[in-house]
Write a protein that holds these residues in place. Structure first.
Motif, PDB file in Angstrom:
ATOM      1  N   VAL A   8      18.381  26.564  82.123  1.00 28.34           N
ATOM      2  CA  VAL A   8      18.241  27.943  81.631  1.00 28.34           C
ATOM      3  C   VAL A   8      16.886  28.424  82.125  1.00 28.34           C
ATOM      4  N   VAL A   9      16.864  29.534  82.863  1.00 29.22           N
ATOM      5  CA  VAL A   9      15.596  30.119  83.307  1.00 29.22           C
ATOM      6  C   VAL A   9      15.197  31.175  82.268  1.00 29.22           C
ATOM      7  N   ASP A  10      14.088  30.908  81.613  1.00 33.27           N
ATOM      8  CA  ASP A  10      13.706  31.842  80.540  1.00 33.27           C
ATOM      9  C   ASP A  10      13.079  33.118  81.106  1.00 33.27           C
ATOM     10  N   GLU A  11      12.689  34.019  80.178  1.00 33.57           N
ATOM     11  CA  GLU A  11      12.199  35.349  80.589  1.00 33.57           C
ATOM     12  C   GLU A  11      10.950  35.260  81.465  1.00 33.57           C
ATOM     13  N   ALA A  12      10.170  34.141  81.257  1.00 35.47           N
ATOM     14  CA  ALA A  12       8.935  34.017  82.027  1.00 35.47           C
ATOM     15  C   ALA A  12       9.166  33.327  83.371  1.00 35.47           C
ATOM     16  N   GLY A  13      10.380  32.837  83.628  1.00 29.33           N
ATOM     17  CA  GLY A  13      10.681  32.201  84.896  1.00 29.33           C
ATOM     18  C   GLY A  13      10.531  30.689  84.889  1.00 29.33           C
ATOM     19  N   PHE A  14      10.438  30.103  83.666  1.00 26.41           N
ATOM     20  CA  PHE A  14      10.316  28.646  83.555  1.00 26.41           C
ATOM     21  C   PHE A  14      11.686  28.031  83.295  1.00 26.41           C
ATOM     22  N   PRO A  15      11.944  26.857  83.897  1.00 30.14           N
ATOM     23  CA  PRO A  15      13.232  26.194  83.603  1.00 30.14           C
ATOM     24  C   PRO A  15      13.205  25.530  82.236  1.00 30.14           C
ATOM     25  N   LYS A  16      14.294  25.660  81.520  1.00 28.70           N
ATOM     26  CA  LYS A  16      14.417  25.063  80.186  1.00 28.70           C
ATOM     27  C   LYS A  16      15.771  24.358  80.095  1.00 28.70           C
ATOM     28  N   ASN A  17      15.925  23.484  79.116  1.00 24.17           N
ATOM     29  CA  ASN A  17      17.208  22.834  78.798  1.00 24.17           C
ATOM     30  C   ASN A  17      17.889  22.252  80.053  1.00 24.17           C
ATOM     31  N   ILE A  18      17.170  21.388  80.786  1.00 27.89           N
ATOM     32  CA  ILE A  18      17.742  20.830  82.023  1.00 27.89           C
ATOM     33  C   ILE A  18      18.777  19.775  81.654  1.00 27.89           C
ATOM     34  N   GLN A  19      19.963  20.025  82.104  1.00 28.68           N
ATOM     35  CA  GLN A  19      21.055  19.061  81.836  1.00 28.68           C
ATOM     36  C   GLN A  19      21.715  18.651  83.154  1.00 28.68           C
ATOM     37  N   VAL A  20      22.018  17.376  83.247  1.00 29.15           N
ATOM     38  CA  VAL A  20      22.680  16.879  84.471  1.00 29.15           C
ATOM     39  C   VAL A  20      24.175  17.035  84.278  1.00 29.15           C
ATOM     40  N   THR A  21      24.781  17.858  85.127  1.00 27.88           N
ATOM     41  CA  THR A  21      26.238  18.042  85.004  1.00 27.88           C
ATOM     42  C   THR A  21      26.986  17.088  85.927  1.00 27.88           C
ATOM     43  N   LYS A  22      26.355  16.775  87.088  1.00 25.28           N
ATOM     44  CA  LYS A  22      27.010  15.824  88.022  1.00 25.28           C
ATOM     45  C   LYS A  22      25.953  14.783  88.418  1.00 25.28           C
ATOM     46  N   PRO A  23      25.940  13.629  87.760  1.00 32.69           N
ATOM     47  CA  PRO A  23      24.882  12.656  88.059  1.00 32.69           C
ATOM     48  C   PRO A  23      25.146  11.885  89.358  1.00 32.69           C
TER      49      PRO A  23
ATOM     50  N   VAL B 117      15.770  38.393  81.139  1.00 30.92           N
ATOM     51  CA  VAL B 117      16.517  37.759  80.051  1.00 30.92           C
ATOM     52  C   VAL B 117      16.708  36.283  80.410  1.00 30.92           C
ATOM     53  N   PRO B 118      16.881  35.413  79.446  1.00 26.28           N
ATOM     54  CA  PRO B 118      17.178  34.006  79.786  1.00 26.28           C
ATOM     55  C   PRO B 118      18.574  33.907  80.398  1.00 26.28           C
ATOM     56  N   VAL B 119      18.629  33.286  81.559  1.00 21.33           N
ATOM     57  CA  VAL B 119      19.901  33.223  82.281  1.00 21.33           C
ATOM     58  C   VAL B 119      20.194  31.763  82.638  1.00 21.33           C
ATOM     59  N   ILE B 120      21.416  31.407  82.487  1.00 22.02           N
ATOM     60  CA  ILE B 120      21.844  30.037  82.809  1.00 22.02           C
ATOM     61  C   ILE B 120      22.014  29.926  84.337  1.00 22.02           C
ATOM     62  N   ALA B 121      21.616  28.784  84.915  1.00 20.42           N
ATOM     63  CA  ALA B 121      21.716  28.628  86.379  1.00 20.42           C
ATOM     64  C   ALA B 121      22.096  27.193  86.711  1.00 20.42           C
ATOM     65  N   THR B 122      22.805  27.041  87.781  1.00 24.73           N
ATOM     66  CA  THR B 122      23.216  25.706  88.237  1.00 24.73           C
ATOM     67  C   THR B 122      22.465  25.402  89.530  1.00 24.73           C
ATOM     68  N   ILE B 123      21.883  24.197  89.615  1.00 20.93           N
ATOM     69  CA  ILE B 123      21.102  23.819  90.788  1.00 20.93           C
ATOM     70  C   ILE B 123      21.645  22.503  91.333  1.00 20.93           C
TER      71      ILE B 123
END
Lengths: 323, 191
Positions: A267-282, A310-316
Motif C-alpha cells: 500500500v503506497v500511503d499519501e506521503a509516498g511510503f510503502p506500507k503493509n508489504i505482503q508477499v503474494t507470490k514467494p 490517497v493510499p493506493v494498493i499496488a502490486t510489485i
C-alpha cells in the motif's frame, strides 16, 4: 536725557493710571511703547464689553421690559426639609424594626434553623452510554448492508448514507469516500452486491456502506473500497515509483543459482511510503525477504484521486536474475 | 465710557445706600457690569447668567447688612468676586475648565472685537491682540485674573479693587503687576 522706561515702569504707570511720567512726555519711543500696550488693553476692554453686551442681549432682548423678580429662591421642599427628613427617618426606622421583630419571632427562627438533609442520588446503577466511534462503516445498523445503489463518491463526506431520514433541514445527496465503482440503479442506498431486504447500510459503526468503521465502502476504518486503501482505476491514479534501489541476492540463492520473481502487494500511503508489504507470490531461498527489504526503501509518487493523494494498493514484481 | 459707569459714578453716596430700597433699579443699573465681570472670569455665558442671578439674590437677602461704608457697586462686585472664587474652587468648574482647554473655545475672543468701521488690517491686528490677552488671562491665577479684569475691563481704582477682593492695596498692585507681565509676554510672543 534720562534713561528709557523699563517694562516694570511702564506697567507701573498703567497700573496706577497716573499717566505718563516726565520721561515719557519727552521721549517719543517710550510714549509709543506705552501707547501700544495701552491700546491693546483698550481693545481687550472693548472686546469684552462688546461680547458681554451680545451675550446679555441674547438672554434679555433690548427694547423689551426686563421682568426681574426679587422673590428669594426657595428650596425644593419649600421649607419642609426638616419635616420631610424626619418622616423619612421614621418610615425607615419603622421598616427596619418590623424586619427585626419578624426575624426574631420563634416560628421564623425555627424554620430558618431547621436542617434539611439532601441525599445525592446514586448514579452508579446507570451505565454510561457506549460511545459510538465515527469511523468507517455504516452507523452500526442491525443488519448487513442490503441491496441498493452506492452513493456517489466524493472527496469529503458531508452526508452519510443513513436511511431513512424524515424531512431533512438541508437536503444533501449522501456520499462515501471511495473510488468510482460500478453501480446499480436503485431507490435506496446500499451494497450493489448485497441481499434484498429492509434498507440498511451495513453493520459497521462508520458512516459509509458495509461493515467498516470509516466513511468508505466495505471494511476498513478510512475511506476507499474494501479496506482503508483505494485501488487504481475509477478516477484513482496508480502510484509511480521514483526511487528504486536494487535488491540484493541472498547467499543461499546465489550458491544454488536460484532465479525467478517475487510478487509483492504493498500500500503506497499519501506521503509516498510503502506500507503493509505482503508477499503474494514467494520465491524462497531468502529472496522474499531481500525483495521486501529493497521495496521498503522504495519511494513513490502517491496515487491521486481528485487531485489529492490517497493510499493506493499496488502490486510489485521483483525479478532476481543471475548474470 | 460705559453708560452704567457714568450713571453710577454720578450717583451720590447717599443715594447708593438708599438704592437698596428700590432693588429693581439697582439690578438694572449694576447687572451689566456684574454679568460682564463674571462672564470674563468664567467664560461661560450660562454660568455667568446663573451667578449674576445668585449675586443679586444674595445681595437682596443681605441688604439689611449693607452698612453703606462702600459704594453699592463695590459691594455687589465683592459678592460677585466671592461667587466666582467659590465657583472656581468647585469641582464642576474644574471639569469645565478642562473641557474648555481641550476643546475649541466657542466664545473665541477675536469674534468680539467691535467693528467700528475700521480697516480690515486694523481689525485683524486688534483681533490678534485681543486673542493674545484673552489667552494670557486664561493662564493667570484666579486672583490675578480677578484684579486684572477689575482694573482693565471695569476700570476700577486700586483701592476699590482692594475693597472688592479683601486684599491690601500693595497686594493688589503686586498681583496686577505680575498679570501685566504675563499679558505682555504673551503679546510679544512671536506667532
Amino acid at each position: 536725557m534720562t534713561q528709557h522706561l523699563t517694562r516694570e515702569q511702564i506697567a507701573e504707570c498703567l497700573i496706577s493710571g497716573a499717566g505718563a511720567s516726565a520721561h515719557a512726555n519727552e521721549c517719543a519711543a517710550c510714549r509709543a511703547e506705552m501707547a501700544r500696550f495701552e491700546s491693546a488693553l483698550t481693545e481687550f476692554r472693548g472686546a469684552v464689553r462688546h461680547f458681554s453686551g451680545l451675550a446679555g442681549r441674547s438672554s434679555s432682548p433690548v427694547g423689551s421690559q426686563i421682568v426681574w423678580t426679587t422673590t428669594p429662591a426657595r428650596g425644593m421642599y419649600s421649607g419642609n426639609e426638616i419635616k420631610a427628613g424626619m418622616s423619612s427617618l421614621l418610615v425607615n426606622a419603622a421598616l427596619v424594626t418590623l424586619l427585626l421583630i419578624v426575624g426574631m419571632a420563634k416560628p421564623v427562627e425555627q424554620t430558618l434553623t431547621k436542617i434539611i438533609f439532601l441525599t445525592a442520588p446514586d448514579l452508579r446503577t446507570l451505565k454510561p452510554k457506549p460511545e459510538t466511534t465515527k469511523g468507517g462503516g455504516s452507523g452500526a445498523q442491525n443488519s448487513e448492508a442490503t441491496k441498493g445503489k452506492l452513493p456517489k463518491s466524493a472527496p469529503r463526506q458531508f452526508m452519510p448514507p443513513v436511511q431513512p431520514i424524515d424531512q431533512p433541514k438541508l437536503s444533501l445527496n449522501p456520499t462515501i469516500l471511495a473510488p468510482d465503482l460500478p453501480n446499480i440503479s436503485s431507490q435506496t442506498y446500499g451494497d450493489p452486491l448485497g441481499a434484498v431486504g429492509l434498507p440498511s447500510s451495513g453493520l459497521g459503526p462508520g458512516s459509509g456502506i458495509g461493515p467498516g468503521k470509516g466513511p468508505g465502502f466495505g471494511p476498513g476504518d478510512r475511506g476507499g473500497f474494501g479496506g482503508d486503501v483505494y485501488r487504481p482505476g475509477g478516477g484513482v491514479t496508480a502510484p509511480i515509483a521514483l526511487i528504486k534501489p536494487e535488491p540484493e541476492y541472498s547467499e543461499e540463492a546465489r550458491k544454488s543459482k536460484w532465479q525467478g520473481s517475487v510478487t509483492l502487494q504493498i500500500v503506497v500511503d499519501e506521503a509516498g511510503f510503502p506500507k503493509n508489504i505482503q508477499v503474494t507470490k514467494p520465491l524462497g531461498m531468502g529472496l522474499d525477504e531481500k525483495a521486501k527489504e529493497a521495496v521498503m526503501k522504495w519511494r513513490f509518487k502517491p496515487g491521486m484521486k481528485d487531485g489529492k493523494p490517497v493510499p493506493v494498493i499496488a502490486t510489485i514484481e521483483v525479478n532476481f536474475r543471475l548474470l | 465710557m460705559d453708560r452704567n459707569l457714568v450713571s453710577e459714578a454720578a450717583m451720590p453716596e447717599e443715594t447708593c445706600s438708599e438704592g437698596i430700597a428700590d432693588f429693581d433699579s439697582l439690578v438694572d443699573l449694576h447687572r451689566p457690569r456684574i454679568f460682564r465681570f463674571i462672564l470674563a472670569s468664567l467664560r461661560d455665558p450660562e454660568t455667568a447668567e446663573n451667578l449674576t442671578q445668585d449675586c443679586f439674590v444674595k445681595a437682596y437677602k443681605a441688604r439689611a447688612q449693607f452698612r453703606g461704608e462702600s459704594r453699592l457697586g463695590t459691594w455687589l462686585m465683592q459678592i460677585a468676586a466671592n461667587l466666582v472664587r467659590d465657583h472656581h474652587n468647585s469641582g464642576r468648574f474644574k471639569f469645565w475648565r478642562r473641557s474648555l482647554r481641550s476643546h475649541v473655545d466657542l466664545n473665541d475672543a477675536c469674534d468680539w472685537v467691535p467693528d467700528q468701521q475700521r480697516s480690515p488690517e486694523a481689525i485683524a491686528s486688534a483681533k490678534e491682540q485681543v486673542r493674545a490677552i484673552w489667552n494670557a488671562a486664561a493662564d493667570l491665577s484666579e486672583r490675578q485674573r480677578t484684579v486684572f479684569l477689575l482694573r482693565f475691563v471695569e476700570d476700577m481704582e486700586l483701592l476699590e479693587i482692594a475693597a472688592v477682593t479683601g486684599m491690601k492695596e500693595g497686594t493688589v498692585k503686586a498681583h496686577l503687576f505680575r498679570a501685566l507681565q504675563a499679558v505682555r509676554a504673551k503679546l510679544e510672543e512671536p506667532k
